[in-house]
Design a protein around this motif. Structure first.
Motif, mmCIF file in Angstrom:
data_model
loop_
_atom_site.group_PDB
_atom_site.id
_atom_site.type_symbol
_atom_site.label_atom_id
_atom_site.label_comp_id
_atom_site.label_asym_id
_atom_site.label_seq_id
_atom_site.Cartn_x
_atom_site.Cartn_y
_atom_site.Cartn_z
ATOM 1 N N THR A 1 -14.263 9.609 7.082
ATOM 2 C CA THR A 1 -15.422 9.246 7.897
ATOM 3 C C THR A 1 -15.256 7.853 8.481
ATOM 4 N N LEU A 2 -14.833 6.902 7.645
ATOM 5 C CA LEU A 2 -14.619 5.541 8.144
ATOM 6 C C LEU A 2 -13.512 5.503 9.181
ATOM 7 N N LYS A 3 -12.438 6.265 8.947
ATOM 8 C CA LYS A 3 -11.335 6.304 9.906
ATOM 9 C C LYS A 3 -11.781 6.890 11.243
ATOM 10 N N VAL A 4 -12.561 7.962 11.190
ATOM 11 C CA VAL A 4 -13.042 8.587 12.422
ATOM 12 C C VAL A 4 -13.823 7.584 13.263
ATOM 13 N N TYR A 5 -14.592 6.730 12.591
ATOM 14 C CA TYR A 5 -15.407 5.754 13.298
ATOM 15 C C TYR A 5 -14.739 4.388 13.435
ATOM 16 N N GLY A 6 -13.417 4.365 13.257
ATOM 17 C CA GLY A 6 -12.642 3.192 13.651
ATOM 18 C C GLY A 6 -12.420 2.116 12.623
ATOM 19 N N HIS A 7 -12.762 2.352 11.358
ATOM 20 C CA HIS A 7 -12.518 1.335 10.326
ATOM 21 C C HIS A 7 -11.095 1.507 9.806
ATOM 22 N N GLU A 8 -10.257 0.511 10.014
ATOM 23 C CA GLU A 8 -8.836 0.633 9.675
ATOM 24 C C GLU A 8 -8.528 0.259 8.230
ATOM 25 N N LYS A 9 -9.224 -0.730 7.698
ATOM 26 C CA LYS A 9 -8.880 -1.255 6.373
ATOM 27 C C LYS A 9 -9.622 -0.487 5.284
ATOM 28 N N VAL A 10 -9.170 0.739 5.037
ATOM 29 C CA VAL A 10 -9.792 1.571 4.010
ATOM 30 C C VAL A 10 -8.706 2.399 3.333
ATOM 31 N N MET A 11 -8.729 2.417 1.990
ATOM 32 C CA MET A 11 -7.683 3.082 1.220
ATOM 33 C C MET A 11 -8.267 3.750 -0.017
ATOM 34 N N ASN B 1 17.231 8.103 -11.632
ATOM 35 C CA ASN B 1 16.117 8.377 -12.536
ATOM 36 C C ASN B 1 14.960 7.433 -12.287
ATOM 37 N N ALA B 2 15.285 6.164 -12.007
ATOM 38 C CA ALA B 2 14.238 5.188 -11.726
ATOM 39 C C ALA B 2 13.479 5.568 -10.477
ATOM 40 N N CYS B 3 14.216 6.047 -9.464
ATOM 41 C CA CYS B 3 13.563 6.478 -8.227
ATOM 42 C C CYS B 3 12.675 7.685 -8.486
ATOM 43 N N ALA B 4 13.151 8.579 -9.341
ATOM 44 C CA ALA B 4 12.420 9.823 -9.565
ATOM 45 C C ALA B 4 11.079 9.586 -10.232
ATOM 46 N N ILE B 5 10.987 8.570 -11.096
ATOM 47 C CA ILE B 5 9.744 8.365 -11.817
ATOM 48 C C ILE B 5 8.858 7.322 -11.151
ATOM 49 N N ASN B 6 9.316 6.731 -10.063
ATOM 50 C CA ASN B 6 8.496 5.747 -9.365
ATOM 51 C C ASN B 6 7.548 6.455 -8.425
ATOM 52 N N THR B 7 6.303 6.649 -8.863
ATOM 53 C CA THR B 7 5.329 7.374 -8.054
ATOM 54 C C THR B 7 4.256 6.454 -7.505
ATOM 55 N N SER B 8 4.476 5.149 -7.561
ATOM 56 C CA SER B 8 3.468 4.220 -7.061
ATOM 57 C C SER B 8 3.479 4.175 -5.542
ATOM 58 N N TYR B 9 2.443 3.563 -5.000
ATOM 59 C CA TYR B 9 2.256 3.501 -3.560
ATOM 60 C C TYR B 9 2.167 2.047 -3.096
ATOM 61 N N PRO B 10 3.290 1.320 -3.086
ATOM 62 C CA PRO B 10 3.243 -0.053 -2.591
ATOM 63 C C PRO B 10 3.276 -0.082 -1.064
ATOM 64 N N GLY B 11 2.344 -0.823 -0.455
ATOM 65 C CA GLY B 11 2.392 -1.055 0.980
ATOM 66 C C GLY B 11 2.219 0.154 1.848
ATOM 67 N N THR B 12 1.335 1.089 1.469
ATOM 68 C CA THR B 12 1.153 2.296 2.256
ATOM 69 C C THR B 12 -0.098 2.194 3.119
ATOM 70 N N MET B 13 -0.324 3.235 3.925
ATOM 71 C CA MET B 13 -1.465 3.239 4.834
ATOM 72 C C MET B 13 -2.774 3.574 4.142
ATOM 73 N N ASN B 14 -2.751 4.594 3.288
ATOM 74 C CA ASN B 14 -4.000 5.178 2.811
ATOM 75 C C ASN B 14 -4.210 5.122 1.309
ATOM 76 N N VAL B 15 -3.192 4.745 0.551
ATOM 77 C CA VAL B 15 -3.275 4.776 -0.904
ATOM 78 C C VAL B 15 -2.953 3.408 -1.467
ATOM 79 N N ALA B 16 -3.784 2.961 -2.398
ATOM 80 C CA ALA B 16 -3.560 1.670 -3.053
ATOM 81 C C ALA B 16 -3.528 1.863 -4.561
ATOM 82 N N GLU B 17 -2.631 1.151 -5.209
ATOM 83 C CA GLU B 17 -2.605 1.141 -6.667
ATOM 84 C C GLU B 17 -3.740 0.268 -7.193
ATOM 85 N N ALA B 18 -4.183 0.564 -8.418
ATOM 86 C CA ALA B 18 -5.258 -0.211 -9.033
ATOM 87 C C ALA B 18 -4.883 -1.687 -9.139
#
Length: 305
Positions: A127-137, A22-39
């Motif tokens: 757009t940033l990714k296309v032009y090579g900016h890696e640190k964007v989420m 159940n804990a896994c099912a409700i954990n929808t956060s994005y820790p340590g991902t490529m493109n999504v950051a939590e507030a």
């Protein structure tokens, strides 16, 4: 060990497993991902004095009514051109000027939020990714999530010192042209999928032959946050997409498509392209015949529409 003790032990183990699942099912956060950051991650990085730039992508009117303190206003429409059809990717020179004028540098860690499910933020991200900016989420949950973290909001505009931004050449592997898609339709290559992320109504009015419908809104939970990478992976698998497929994504003008591409990456898909001309270009070409929808739209089992 008595039978009673064994039964009790099994019961306790079953309960522990149930709570874990159940804990896994409700954990929808994005820790340590490529493109999504939590507030919360945005708040931590900003407090640590990192080279963080937060972009409010909602547009000037919404920005003026209130925004995250320190966030700059940047609309995705500042990073497009209107030829040959509206909302095409801007040139390298235009992107360099806009980002530099906004105070963004090549070393900036960029976080972007909007209030429309990642559509505006996704377009800037792409757009940033296309032009090579890696640190964007993308910030998961947008303004609501930032408010839930009790981060300070303000009406005072943030103006960063102008900087010099140097973009890389556009990554052609991330973009499909009209000719690319036309050739694909003719070849019917089973390892290349076309994904239409518009609404069902738009799709039924005409679509690229062979395109699979999966509206971008299906990437969101009911509270407007992005689906977890696990859930996304399951739904896209049900749709018939394989991890080694090349997937070309489009919508009307390739704004919604960018949100889908960011989340497809989170789900483990790597060979992703945006058809930048999108439906606006496809339907405008005189040599194109738009096929009528016969029966229900070709959607995956998870569509439910």
């Amino acid at each position: 060990m008595t039978r009673t003790h064994r039964t009790l032990k099994l019961l306790l183990l079953s309960l522990a497993l149930m709570f874990t699942l159940n804990a896994c099912a409700i954990n929808t956060s994005y820790p340590g991902t490529m493109n999504v950051a939590e507030a919360s991650k945005v708040a931590e990085d900003a407090a640590a004095g990192s080279k963080v730039v937060v972009i409010d992508a909602r547009g000037q009117e919404a920005y003026d009514k209130g925004h995250l303190k320190g966030a700059i206003c940047l609309s995705p429409t500042e990073l497009v051109i209107e030829t040959p059809v509206p909302n095409m990717l801007a040139s390298k020179a235009q992107v360099e000027k806009v980002l530099g004028d906004k105070g963004i540098t090549n070393d900036s860690t960029v976080y972007i939020y909007d209030d429309n499910g990642g559509v505006n933020a996704g377009r800037i991200w792409w757009t940033l990714k296309v032009y090579g900016h890696e640190k964007v989420m993308l910030i998961n949950g947008g303004p609501a999530a930032l408010g839930a973290e009790k981060l300070e909001m303000t009406r005072e505009a943030t103006v960063l010192p102008a900087a010099v931004y140097t973009a890389k050449d556009a990554d052609a592997k991330m973009i499909s042209s009209y000719e690319d898609v036309e050739a694909l339709v003719a070849s019917q290559d089973s390892k290349v999928k076309i994904l239409d992320v518009r609404s069902l109504a738009e799709y039924e009015a005409g679509y690229i032959p062979g395109a699979i419908l999966y509206p971008h809104t299906k990437n969101l939970y009911t509270d407007g946050t992005f689906m977890s990478s696990r859930d996304l992976g399951l739904f896209y698998k049900d749709l018939g997409l394989q991890k080694d497929d090349t997937i070309i994504v489009y919508c009307k003008s390739s704004f919604r498509a960018t949100q889908s591409v960011a989340l497809l990456q989170e789900a483990g898909y790597e060979n992703l392209k945006i058809y930048d001309g999108a439906w606006l270009e496809w339907e405008s070409r005189a040599d194109v015949t738009v096929p009528p929808v016969q029966g229900s739209a070709p959607v995956g089992e998870s569509d439910g529409s």
